[in-house]
Write an enzyme that holds these catalytic residues in place. Structure first.
Site, PDB file in Angstrom:
ATOM      1  N   HIS A   6      29.891  34.641  40.257  1.00  0.00           N
ATOM      2  CA  HIS A   6      30.473  35.992  40.228  1.00  0.00           C
ATOM      3  C   HIS A   6      30.815  36.443  38.813  1.00  0.00           C
ATOM      4  O   HIS A   6      30.514  37.560  38.410  1.00  0.00           O
ATOM      5  CB  HIS A   6      31.709  36.074  41.128  1.00  0.00           C
ATOM      6  CG  HIS A   6      31.401  35.781  42.555  1.00  0.00           C
ATOM      7  ND1 HIS A   6      31.434  34.506  43.055  1.00  0.00           N
ATOM      8  CD2 HIS A   6      31.023  36.591  43.570  1.00  0.00           C
ATOM      9  CE1 HIS A   6      31.093  34.531  44.327  1.00  0.00           C
ATOM     10  NE2 HIS A   6      30.846  35.793  44.672  1.00  0.00           N
ATOM     11  N   GLU A  79      36.649  30.431  39.620  1.00  0.00           N
ATOM     12  CA  GLU A  79      35.500  30.242  38.719  1.00  0.00           C
ATOM     13  C   GLU A  79      35.946  29.967  37.277  1.00  0.00           C
ATOM     14  O   GLU A  79      35.339  29.158  36.584  1.00  0.00           O
ATOM     15  CB  GLU A  79      34.546  31.438  38.822  1.00  0.00           C
ATOM     16  CG  GLU A  79      33.901  31.490  40.211  1.00  0.00           C
ATOM     17  CD  GLU A  79      32.771  32.489  40.357  1.00  0.00           C
ATOM     18  OE1 GLU A  79      32.406  33.178  39.381  1.00  0.00           O
ATOM     19  OE2 GLU A  79      32.234  32.595  41.489  1.00  0.00           O
ATOM     20  N   ARG A 167      53.463  53.373  52.423  1.00  0.00           N
ATOM     21  CA  ARG A 167      53.188  54.731  51.929  1.00  0.00           C
ATOM     22  C   ARG A 167      52.843  55.630  53.109  1.00  0.00           C
ATOM     23  O   ARG A 167      51.976  55.281  53.921  1.00  0.00           O
ATOM     24  CB  ARG A 167      52.037  54.709  50.916  1.00  0.00           C
ATOM     25  CG  ARG A 167      52.452  54.229  49.531  1.00  0.00           C
ATOM     26  CD  ARG A 167      51.340  54.439  48.502  1.00  0.00           C
ATOM     27  NE  ARG A 167      51.857  54.463  47.157  1.00  0.00           N
ATOM     28  CZ  ARG A 167      52.056  53.355  46.407  1.00  0.00           C
ATOM     29  NH1 ARG A 167      51.761  52.171  46.887  1.00  0.00           N
ATOM     30  NH2 ARG A 167      52.549  53.458  45.186  1.00  0.00           N
ATOM     31  N   ARG A 222      59.542  53.759  43.621  1.00  0.00           N
ATOM     32  CA  ARG A 222      59.364  54.151  45.015  1.00  0.00           C
ATOM     33  C   ARG A 222      60.661  54.634  45.671  1.00  0.00           C
ATOM     34  O   ARG A 222      60.625  55.113  46.795  1.00  0.00           O
ATOM     35  CB  ARG A 222      58.770  52.963  45.786  1.00  0.00           C
ATOM     36  CG  ARG A 222      57.337  52.586  45.349  1.00  0.00           C
ATOM     37  CD  ARG A 222      56.363  53.680  45.754  1.00  0.00           C
ATOM     38  NE  ARG A 222      56.546  54.024  47.129  1.00  0.00           N
ATOM     39  CZ  ARG A 222      56.080  53.297  48.151  1.00  0.00           C
ATOM     40  NH1 ARG A 222      55.378  52.215  47.922  1.00  0.00           N
ATOM     41  NH2 ARG A 222      56.307  53.673  49.398  1.00  0.00           N
TER      42      ARG A 222
HETATM   43  N1  URA Z   1      50.180  48.981  42.105  1.00  0.00           N
HETATM   44  C1  URA Z   1      50.562  48.802  43.385  1.00  0.00           C
HETATM   45  O1  URA Z   1      50.046  47.941  44.094  1.00  0.00           O
HETATM   46  N2  URA Z   1      51.521  49.628  43.879  1.00  0.00           N
HETATM   47  C2  URA Z   1      52.086  50.598  43.154  1.00  0.00           C
HETATM   48  O2  URA Z   1      52.929  51.339  43.667  1.00  0.00           O
HETATM   49  C3  URA Z   1      51.674  50.750  41.813  1.00  0.00           C
HETATM   50  C4  URA Z   1      50.717  49.931  41.306  1.00  0.00           C
END
Ligand code: URA
Length: 255
Positions: A6, A79, A167, A222
């Site tokens: 890969h 790898e 989300r 968040r």
């Molecule tokens: N990467 C992620 O997985 N989540 C985020 O909110 C930002 C970057």
């Protein structure tokens, strides 16, 4: 020895290098090589796996992109290990879930919640995803040296960017009941952030007797937003790269 399938690299091409920086994005590889500041050479680019070799007076550092998520990260670690690499630093981005963490700060992961699948192919779910102490210490020293705002602690590492990180701003708007409210719960459990590769990296490395750590730049908080702004990536990414590059140089200078 023939090339690994890969990464499309041979042991001879790495010239004895044993330390690798692992961004997710192949597009970030040249910037990371530049941050290392040495003589950089592109060795291979196949699918999501792009590799540069950077030679410095302290030693040589490999930079290989893993792509997004656990399965391709496990391939990259496997790898590279076959080619003689035994020390890995993931450098990427993440979403903070604690109020106090600002966009642009970096998070140094000490352990990861294993919300991935790939790591279970290397060790049972009871096995912890923990970072190597020496790699983590090098990351902390590098963060202090660069002067960036940093936090050290537990990361939730999810196979999915959308439902697993709770989300709702998505195609269906629906999150499985198993994940509804999970961000508040991780927050109560003092988890700092979400990303997508650290659980696999840390478990695969520990299970194989290798050393790994992780630093990510915070591109969204968040508690305030779901969406990632380009300007936030532009702020956070260079900080994570600066810390990871300095940590790698500290480590290669020691052996
Ligand atoms: N990467 C992620 O997985 N989540 C985020 O909110 C930002 C970057």
């Amino acid at each position: 020895m023939s090339a690994v399938p890969h990464l499309r690299l041979t042991r001879g091409q790495l010239g004895g290098a044993w330390c690798a920086l692992l961004p997710g994005d192949p597009g970030r590889v040249p910037a990371i090589a530049a941050a290392l500041g040495g003589e950089a050479q592109e060795l291979a680019y196949n699918r999501e796996f792009r590799t540069y070799l950077v030679r410095r007076p302290e030693g040589t550092v490999v930079v290989t992109s893993t792509g997004i998520g656990g399965p391709s990260t496990a391939i990259a670690v496997e790898e590279l290990a076959q080619l003689g690499v035994d020390t890995f630093i993931r450098v990427g981005t993440s979403g903070a879930i604690q109020e106090k963490i600002d966009v642009g700060a970096v998070i140094i992961t000490t352990g990861a919640v294993r919300l991935d699948g790939a790591s279970t192919h290397y060790a049972p779910i009871e096995y912890p995803a923990v970072a190597d102490h020496e790699v983590t210490q090098a990351l902390i020293e590098a963060a202090l040296e660069t002067g960036v705002q940093y936090h050290v602690g537990i990361t939730c590492s999810s196979d999915t960017f959308y439902p697993g990180q709770e989300r709702y701003d998505t195609f269906s708007g629906y999150v499985l009941r198993r994940f509804q409210g999970i961000t508040a719960e991780w927050r109560r459990l003092h988890v700092l952030n979400y990303e997508m590769e650290s659980a696999t990296l840390l478990v695969v490395a520990s299970a194989l007797g290798l050393h790994a750590g992780c630093v990510t730049g915070v591109v969204v908080n968040r508690t305030r937003a779901e969406h990632i702004e380009e300007a936030s990536v532009a702020r956070a990414e260079p900080n994570a790269i600066a810390v990871a590059a300095r940590a790698a140089l500290r480590l290669v200078g020691r052996r």
